[in-house]
Scaffold this motif. Structure first.
Motif, PDB file in Angstrom:
ATOM      1  N   LEU A 152       0.825  -1.208   0.000  1.00  0.00           N
ATOM      2  CA  LEU A 152       0.000   0.000   0.000  1.00  0.00           C
ATOM      3  C   LEU A 152       0.858   1.257   0.000  1.00  0.00           C
ATOM      4  CD1 LEU A 152      -2.829  -0.968   2.530  1.00  0.00           C
ATOM      5  CD2 LEU A 152      -2.951  -0.880   0.041  1.00  0.00           C
ATOM      6  N   ASN A 153       1.997   1.205   0.679  1.00  0.00           N
ATOM      7  CA  ASN A 153       2.866   2.377   0.724  1.00  0.00           C
ATOM      8  C   ASN A 153       3.476   2.684  -0.632  1.00  0.00           C
ATOM      9  OD1 ASN A 153       3.892   4.487   2.283  1.00  0.00           O
ATOM     10  ND2 ASN A 153       5.814   3.400   2.655  1.00  0.00           N
ATOM     11  N   GLY A 154       3.501   1.682  -1.528  1.00  0.00           N
ATOM     12  CA  GLY A 154       4.021   1.898  -2.875  1.00  0.00           C
ATOM     13  C   GLY A 154       2.971   2.298  -3.881  1.00  0.00           C
ATOM     14  N   VAL A 155       1.709   2.351  -3.473  1.00  0.00           N
ATOM     15  CA  VAL A 155       0.629   2.763  -4.375  1.00  0.00           C
ATOM     16  C   VAL A 155       0.550   4.282  -4.397  1.00  0.00           C
ATOM     17  CG1 VAL A 155      -1.864   2.681  -4.770  1.00  0.00           C
ATOM     18  CG2 VAL A 155      -0.656   0.633  -3.997  1.00  0.00           C
ATOM     19  N   PRO A 156       0.503   4.912  -5.559  1.00  0.00           N
ATOM     20  CA  PRO A 156       0.392   6.368  -5.617  1.00  0.00           C
ATOM     21  C   PRO A 156      -0.854   6.873  -4.898  1.00  0.00           C
ATOM     22  CG  PRO A 156       0.986   5.471  -7.760  1.00  0.00           C
ATOM     23  CD  PRO A 156       0.654   4.307  -6.900  1.00  0.00           C
ATOM     24  N   SER A 157      -0.714   7.992  -4.228  1.00  0.00           N
ATOM     25  CA  SER A 157      -1.755   8.683  -3.467  1.00  0.00           C
ATOM     26  C   SER A 157      -2.112   7.966  -2.168  1.00  0.00           C
ATOM     27  CB  SER A 157      -3.021   8.911  -4.304  1.00  0.00           C
ATOM     28  OG  SER A 157      -3.724   7.695  -4.528  1.00  0.00           O
ATOM     29  N   VAL A 158      -1.483   6.829  -1.880  1.00  0.00           N
ATOM     30  CA  VAL A 158      -1.713   6.111  -0.626  1.00  0.00           C
ATOM     31  C   VAL A 158      -0.434   6.173   0.201  1.00  0.00           C
ATOM     32  CG1 VAL A 158      -2.294   3.898   0.453  1.00  0.00           C
ATOM     33  CG2 VAL A 158      -3.399   4.574  -1.682  1.00  0.00           C
ATOM     34  N   SER A 159      -0.586   6.469   1.491  1.00  0.00           N
ATOM     35  CA  SER A 159       0.583   6.541   2.382  1.00  0.00           C
ATOM     36  C   SER A 159       0.273   5.793   3.667  1.00  0.00           C
ATOM     37  CB  SER A 159       0.961   7.996   2.673  1.00  0.00           C
ATOM     38  OG  SER A 159      -0.120   8.672   3.292  1.00  0.00           O
ATOM     39  N   ILE A 220     -12.099   4.506  -1.048  1.00  0.00           N
ATOM     40  CA  ILE A 220     -12.067   3.097  -0.684  1.00  0.00           C
ATOM     41  C   ILE A 220     -10.821   2.472  -1.295  1.00  0.00           C
ATOM     42  CG2 ILE A 220     -13.248   0.867  -0.926  1.00  0.00           C
ATOM     43  CD1 ILE A 220     -15.868   2.382  -1.025  1.00  0.00           C
ATOM     44  N   ILE A 221     -10.154   1.654  -0.501  1.00  0.00           N
ATOM     45  CA  ILE A 221      -9.024   0.852  -0.985  1.00  0.00           C
ATOM     46  C   ILE A 221      -9.450  -0.614  -0.915  1.00  0.00           C
ATOM     47  CG2 ILE A 221      -6.637   0.183  -0.611  1.00  0.00           C
ATOM     48  CD1 ILE A 221      -6.116   2.903   0.597  1.00  0.00           C
ATOM     49  N   ASN A 222      -9.533  -1.251  -2.057  1.00  0.00           N
ATOM     50  CA  ASN A 222      -9.966  -2.640  -2.133  1.00  0.00           C
ATOM     51  C   ASN A 222      -8.758  -3.509  -2.489  1.00  0.00           C
ATOM     52  OD1 ASN A 222     -11.529  -4.937  -2.183  1.00  0.00           O
ATOM     53  ND2 ASN A 222     -12.321  -4.579  -4.248  1.00  0.00           N
ATOM     54  N   ILE A 223      -8.384  -4.395  -1.570  1.00  0.00           N
ATOM     55  CA  ILE A 223      -7.238  -5.287  -1.778  1.00  0.00           C
ATOM     56  C   ILE A 223      -7.752  -6.616  -2.324  1.00  0.00           C
ATOM     57  CG2 ILE A 223      -5.311  -6.462  -0.669  1.00  0.00           C
ATOM     58  CD1 ILE A 223      -5.266  -4.252   1.426  1.00  0.00           C
ATOM     59  N   ILE A 224      -7.311  -6.966  -3.535  1.00  0.00           N
ATOM     60  CA  ILE A 224      -7.725  -8.213  -4.172  1.00  0.00           C
ATOM     61  C   ILE A 224      -6.625  -9.252  -3.956  1.00  0.00           C
ATOM     62  CG2 ILE A 224      -8.496  -9.316  -6.305  1.00  0.00           C
ATOM     63  CD1 ILE A 224     -10.361  -7.145  -5.258  1.00  0.00           C
ATOM     64  N   LEU A 225      -6.998 -10.382  -3.343  1.00  0.00           N
ATOM     65  CA  LEU A 225      -6.031 -11.434  -3.061  1.00  0.00           C
ATOM     66  C   LEU A 225      -5.946 -12.418  -4.228  1.00  0.00           C
ATOM     67  CD1 LEU A 225      -6.929 -12.225   0.664  1.00  0.00           C
ATOM     68  CD2 LEU A 225      -5.238 -10.617  -0.224  1.00  0.00           C
ATOM     69  N   LYS A 226      -4.833 -13.103  -4.308  1.00  0.00           N
ATOM     70  CA  LYS A 226      -4.653 -14.121  -5.338  1.00  0.00           C
ATOM     71  C   LYS A 226      -5.517 -15.330  -5.021  1.00  0.00           C
ATOM     72  CE  LYS A 226       0.119 -12.749  -6.310  1.00  0.00           C
ATOM     73  NZ  LYS A 226       1.544 -13.168  -6.291  1.00  0.00           N
ATOM     74  N   LYS A 227      -6.020 -15.966  -6.068  1.00  0.00           N
ATOM     75  CA  LYS A 227      -6.858 -17.142  -5.894  1.00  0.00           C
ATOM     76  C   LYS A 227      -5.985 -18.387  -5.787  1.00  0.00           C
ATOM     77  CE  LYS A 227     -10.191 -14.282  -6.437  1.00  0.00           C
ATOM     78  NZ  LYS A 227     -10.897 -13.766  -5.249  1.00  0.00           N
ATOM     79  N   ASN A 228      -6.492 -19.368  -5.013  1.00  0.00           N
ATOM     80  CA  ASN A 228      -5.818 -20.659  -4.838  1.00  0.00           C
ATOM     81  C   ASN A 228      -4.376 -20.484  -4.385  1.00  0.00           C
ATOM     82  OD1 ASN A 228      -8.139 -21.996  -5.754  1.00  0.00           O
ATOM     83  ND2 ASN A 228      -7.479 -21.768  -7.887  1.00  0.00           N
ATOM     84  N   LYS A 229      -4.169 -19.513  -3.518  1.00  0.00           N
ATOM     85  CA  LYS A 229      -2.837 -19.262  -2.986  1.00  0.00           C
ATOM     86  C   LYS A 229      -2.723 -19.898  -1.607  1.00  0.00           C
ATOM     87  CE  LYS A 229       1.233 -17.313  -2.537  1.00  0.00           C
ATOM     88  NZ  LYS A 229       2.393 -17.677  -3.364  1.00  0.00           N
ATOM     89  N   LYS A 230      -1.747 -20.789  -1.458  1.00  0.00           N
ATOM     90  CA  LYS A 230      -1.521 -21.402  -0.167  1.00  0.00           C
ATOM     91  C   LYS A 230      -0.777 -20.421   0.731  1.00  0.00           C
ATOM     92  CE  LYS A 230      -1.348 -26.094  -2.052  1.00  0.00           C
ATOM     93  NZ  LYS A 230      -0.540 -27.336  -2.187  1.00  0.00           N
ATOM     94  N   SER A 231      -1.488 -19.974   1.750  1.00  0.00           N
ATOM     95  CA  SER A 231      -0.936 -18.904   2.574  1.00  0.00           C
ATOM     96  C   SER A 231      -0.053 -19.409   3.700  1.00  0.00           C
ATOM     97  CB  SER A 231      -2.086 -18.069   3.161  1.00  0.00           C
ATOM     98  OG  SER A 231      -2.955 -18.906   3.931  1.00  0.00           O
TER      99      SER A 231
END
Length: 245
Positions: A152-159, A220-231
């Motif tokens: 998130l810190n690397g996304v423009p306009s987000v700190s 709004i900041i919507n974080i999309i996770l990877k599918k079928n990712k073994k966490s």
């Protein structure tokens, strides 16, 4: 008498030179280059070489596959046909007359030239949608080993401040969603426990539509996770103590 001998000598020399030139009469070579199904092969390279592999003449077939080379004076000739994607064809020529017609030359496709073609494409790092900006997570070190706060810190306009609070365009009143839903990760500093390598992309919505909750005036900041990712394994440990018991 001397004049007669002199004239005879000149005549013999002329006959000898003519005999040599007759043995080296210029030859022309012509023909048509095609595929197996009689399709003409245009722009194929035709080379004439002598027995020592020295190049004597070269030409390129026209749109109908026709070629013609002229003015070749060597006795031992080798003709070579080549084109990218086809096997090189070589033929020995027997110089029996001044004109050699090879007829139709068939070139075979080179099946081993290219086994397979792999096309790899990557999504752009930033794409603009109708109501949001989409930021694809890169392959840098922080995106693979850091946490979601590093992403998130690397996304423009987000700190993100040192305490882990997220703000959008300087406003901390922002709603953070996980796959479009509220999650316990968005409470407090829990986002720091979400690995960055599980995030596929981050959507920044500055003008939310009516289908989103009105909470979060900054956006709004919507974080999309990877599918079928073994966490793997994640957990929290809390300890509360007090006096008296």
């Amino acid at each position: 008498m001397k004049q007669i001998y002199f004239l005879l000598l000149i005549l013999c020399n002329c006959l000898f030179v003519n005999a040599q030139q007759a043995g080296k009469t210029a030859t022309s070579v012509a023909g048509v280059v095609q595929e197996q199904d009689k399709t003409p092969i245009a722009y194929a390279t035709v080379r004439i070489k002598d027995k020592s592999a020295k190049l004597l003449s070269a030409a390129i077939t026209d749109e109908k596959g026709i070629f013609k080379l002229e003015g070749i004076s060597s006795d031992s000739l080798i003709i070579e046909f080549s084109l990218v994607g086809y096997q090189t064809f070589t033929k020995q020529l027997s110089k029996s007359n001044s004109t050699i017609n090879l007829g139709v030359i068939i070139l075979q496709p080179d099946a081993t030239l290219l086994n397979e073609v792999a096309v790899n494409g990557e999504l752009p790092s930033i794409s603009l949608k109708l109501d949001k900006k989409v930021f694809q997570v890169g392959k840098d070190v922080l995106s693979q080993t850091g946490s979601s706060l590093d992403v998130l810190n690397g996304v423009p306009s987000v700190s993100v401040n040192p305490a882990g609070a997220v703000s959008l365009r300087g406003n901390s009143n922002v709603l953070i969603l996980i796959d479009g839903r509220r999650s316990g990760f968005t409470q407090g500093n829990a986002l720091d426990q979400l690995p960055a390598d599980q995030i596929e992309r981050v959507e920044v919505i500055t003008n939310p539509s009516s289908r989103y909750d009105a909470a979060g005036s900054a956006g709004i900041i919507n974080i999309i996770l990877k599918k079928n990712k073994k966490s793997g394994l994640n957990g929290q440990l809390s300890l509360v103590a007090g006096i008296p018991a």
